[in-house]
Design a protein around this motif. Structure first.
Motif, mmCIF file in Angstrom:
data_model
loop_
_atom_site.group_PDB
_atom_site.id
_atom_site.type_symbol
_atom_site.label_atom_id
_atom_site.label_comp_id
_atom_site.label_asym_id
_atom_site.label_seq_id
_atom_site.Cartn_x
_atom_site.Cartn_y
_atom_site.Cartn_z
ATOM 1 N N LYS A 252 0.822 -1.221 0.000
ATOM 2 C CA LYS A 252 0.000 0.000 0.000
ATOM 3 C C LYS A 252 0.852 1.266 0.000
ATOM 4 O O LYS A 252 0.419 2.313 -0.491
ATOM 5 C CB LYS A 252 -0.960 -0.004 1.199
ATOM 6 C CG LYS A 252 -2.059 -1.047 1.099
ATOM 7 C CD LYS A 252 -3.039 -0.893 2.250
ATOM 8 C CE LYS A 252 -4.207 -1.877 2.120
ATOM 9 N NZ LYS A 252 -3.798 -3.273 2.338
ATOM 10 N N LYS A 253 2.069 1.156 0.529
ATOM 11 C CA LYS A 253 2.933 2.343 0.539
ATOM 12 C C LYS A 253 3.395 2.714 -0.866
ATOM 13 O O LYS A 253 3.803 3.860 -1.105
ATOM 14 C CB LYS A 253 4.129 2.137 1.453
ATOM 15 C CG LYS A 253 5.137 1.097 0.965
ATOM 16 C CD LYS A 253 6.322 1.015 1.921
ATOM 17 C CE LYS A 253 7.383 0.024 1.414
ATOM 18 N NZ LYS A 253 8.544 -0.043 2.328
ATOM 19 N N PHE A 255 2.026 3.715 -3.516
ATOM 20 C CA PHE A 255 0.753 4.279 -3.965
ATOM 21 C C PHE A 255 0.685 4.427 -5.482
ATOM 22 O O PHE A 255 -0.301 4.042 -6.117
ATOM 23 C CB PHE A 255 0.554 5.641 -3.287
ATOM 24 C CG PHE A 255 -0.700 6.358 -3.663
ATOM 25 C CD1 PHE A 255 -1.923 5.972 -3.133
ATOM 26 C CD2 PHE A 255 -0.671 7.432 -4.547
ATOM 27 C CE1 PHE A 255 -3.099 6.639 -3.470
ATOM 28 C CE2 PHE A 255 -1.834 8.102 -4.898
ATOM 29 C CZ PHE A 255 -3.046 7.705 -4.350
ATOM 30 N N ARG A 258 0.436 1.028 -7.333
ATOM 31 C CA ARG A 258 -0.907 0.463 -7.156
ATOM 32 C C ARG A 258 -1.922 1.187 -8.039
ATOM 33 O O ARG A 258 -2.748 0.560 -8.704
ATOM 34 C CB ARG A 258 -1.356 0.610 -5.693
ATOM 35 C CG ARG A 258 -1.019 -0.580 -4.828
ATOM 36 C CD ARG A 258 -1.855 -0.539 -3.555
ATOM 37 N NE ARG A 258 -1.861 -1.859 -2.954
ATOM 38 C CZ ARG A 258 -2.892 -2.407 -2.349
ATOM 39 N NH1 ARG A 258 -4.030 -1.767 -2.259
ATOM 40 N NH2 ARG A 258 -2.805 -3.617 -1.828
ATOM 41 N N ARG A 259 -1.847 2.480 -8.027
ATOM 42 C CA ARG A 259 -2.842 3.271 -8.758
ATOM 43 C C ARG A 259 -2.691 3.081 -10.263
ATOM 44 O O ARG A 259 -3.678 3.009 -11.001
ATOM 45 C CB ARG A 259 -2.704 4.741 -8.374
ATOM 46 C CG ARG A 259 -3.933 5.553 -8.701
ATOM 47 C CD ARG A 259 -3.866 6.946 -8.140
ATOM 48 N NE ARG A 259 -4.942 7.731 -8.714
ATOM 49 C CZ ARG A 259 -4.867 9.024 -8.972
ATOM 50 N NH1 ARG A 259 -3.763 9.695 -8.692
ATOM 51 N NH2 ARG A 259 -5.886 9.667 -9.510
ATOM 52 N N VAL A 305 -7.194 2.463 -3.920
ATOM 53 C CA VAL A 305 -5.950 1.687 -3.807
ATOM 54 C C VAL A 305 -5.442 1.590 -2.378
ATOM 55 O O VAL A 305 -4.561 0.784 -2.090
ATOM 56 C CB VAL A 305 -4.839 2.260 -4.733
ATOM 57 C CG1 VAL A 305 -5.236 2.132 -6.185
ATOM 58 C CG2 VAL A 305 -4.500 3.691 -4.369
ATOM 59 N N ALA A 306 -6.011 2.370 -1.484
ATOM 60 C CA ALA A 306 -5.618 2.282 -0.076
ATOM 61 C C ALA A 306 -6.318 1.128 0.634
ATOM 62 O O ALA A 306 -5.991 0.811 1.775
ATOM 63 C CB ALA A 306 -5.943 3.592 0.637
ATOM 64 N N SER A 307 -7.276 0.496 -0.058
ATOM 65 C CA SER A 307 -8.066 -0.564 0.569
ATOM 66 C C SER A 307 -8.297 -1.723 -0.397
ATOM 67 O O SER A 307 -8.941 -1.550 -1.435
ATOM 68 C CB SER A 307 -9.423 0.006 1.021
ATOM 69 O OG SER A 307 -10.335 -1.015 1.329
ATOM 70 N N ASP A 308 -7.812 -2.907 -0.038
ATOM 71 C CA ASP A 308 -8.069 -4.084 -0.858
ATOM 72 C C ASP A 308 -9.567 -4.358 -0.950
ATOM 73 O O ASP A 308 -10.076 -4.770 -1.997
ATOM 74 C CB ASP A 308 -7.370 -5.312 -0.263
ATOM 75 C CG ASP A 308 -5.848 -5.243 -0.390
ATOM 76 O OD1 ASP A 308 -5.355 -4.316 -1.064
ATOM 77 O OD2 ASP A 308 -5.170 -6.117 0.181
#
Length: 326
Positions: A252-253, A255, A258-259, A305-308
């Protein structure tokens, strides 16, 4: 004050400005997603996309016969691997594509020296990953040049192989690049590398289905012979499930990483769901997502993206038409 030049007399800032500008001209989607990446990764991923786009341009040129496509692909690969001069590719390629209709893609080919200069400013590890990706893609496409026909690819196995050399290998590239820049991701993805292939293949299957009317008009099909649209949608849905698992492995770090992945993933989900809701379509423009839809999802990715769990909720809701396909 003028921008600094390197010892070859080239202006690296000017080269990067060209890369950013032409990316926006040849791909609306990747011009949106690639800038989300951390700066060091953005440069190499953007560069790789442009190199892949050159391979795609040769592939898509309807007026070129398979032998010419194979010859140009080999010249391009030799230039990327520094086995021959870049001019030995650019000049014959532009001559062969004299009737090609996309001026932006022709401009990109003319600027192949610029794109390769940028590649050579990346780390040796990143360069090696890009060279492998372009080698697999270029040699793989050369193999498939002679298999272009209206009936489609021989079977599902050949279809999967095509999707691998065109896009699955890009998933592998992203994994290597991300791992080079993020030890945390390198640790997470270990023993799950196959998910990277599924991520690339899911995006490619979206393109194959979306572009099928255009391909059909030029007498080509990249679908497996004997399989209908619904069967392909079911395969693509399973690849999307694996793609979401891949994205969830990105810490998650990280960012931006992930995005970048979730935005490309979400646009594919929405496009495939749109295909699933209509029996047939005659033009890929019928499937184009509305700008307000794209921009709304773009904003949504900042939070998702901060939350699965939130990413899973989106997938469950947006893929409902795909789950209904039989």
């Amino acid at each position: 004050m003028s921008s600094p030049k390197n010892h070859f007399g080239y202006n690296p800032n000017s080269d990067l400005a060209y890369q950013k500008a032409i990316l926006g001209s040849v791909s609306r989607t990747f011009a949106l997603t690639i800038p989300l990446l951390p700066t060091s990764i953005e440069k190499v991923v953007g560069n790789t996309y442009l190199l892949c786009r050159i391979v795609d341009t040769i592939e898509d040129a309807a007026n070129l016969d398979p032998d010419t496509k194979q010859r140009l692909s080999k010249l391009f690969l030799d230039a990327v691997l520094e086995k021959s001069s870049v001019e030995s590719f650019v000049d014959p390629c532009l001559a062969a594509l004299s009737d090609y209709g996309n001026s932006d893609e022709l401009d990109l080919i003319a600027h192949t020296p610029t794109v390769l200069r940028i590649l050579h400013t990346c780390s040796k590890a990143d360069q090696a990953a890009v060279s492998r990706c372009i080698s697999v893609m270029s040699e793989g496409m050369s193999y498939f040049h002679s298999k272009q026909n209206a009936a489609g690819l021989k079977d599902l196995n050949e279809f999967e192989k095509y999707c691998y050399v065109v896009a699955g290998v890009v998933g592998e590239l992203l994994t290597t690049i991300f791992s080079n820049h993020s030890p945390a991701f390198a640790k997470q993805i270990k023993s799950h590398e196959n998910l990277a292939i599924a991520f690339g293949q899911a995006l490619q299957m979206t393109n194959i289905l979306k572009d099928s009317p255009e391909d059909r008009a030029r007498g080509v099909s990249w679908k497996p012979a004997g399989m209908d649209q619904n069967q392909l949608l079911q395969i693509a849905y399973r690849k999307l499930q694996e793609s979401l698992d891949y994205i969830a492995l990105i810490p998650k770090k990280e960012f931006g990483m992930r995005r970048f992945c979730f935005l490309a993933f979400g646009l594919a989900v929405m496009t495939l769901s749109k295909i699933a809701q209509q029996e047939s379509f005659n033009d890929k423009d019928e499937l184009k997502l509305k700008r307000k839809t794209v921009m709304a999802f773009y904003v949504f990715t900042k939070f998702a993206v901060a939350s699965d769990s939130l990413m899973k909720v989106f997938f469950f809701a947006a893929s409902r038409p795909l789950r209904k396909v039989r």
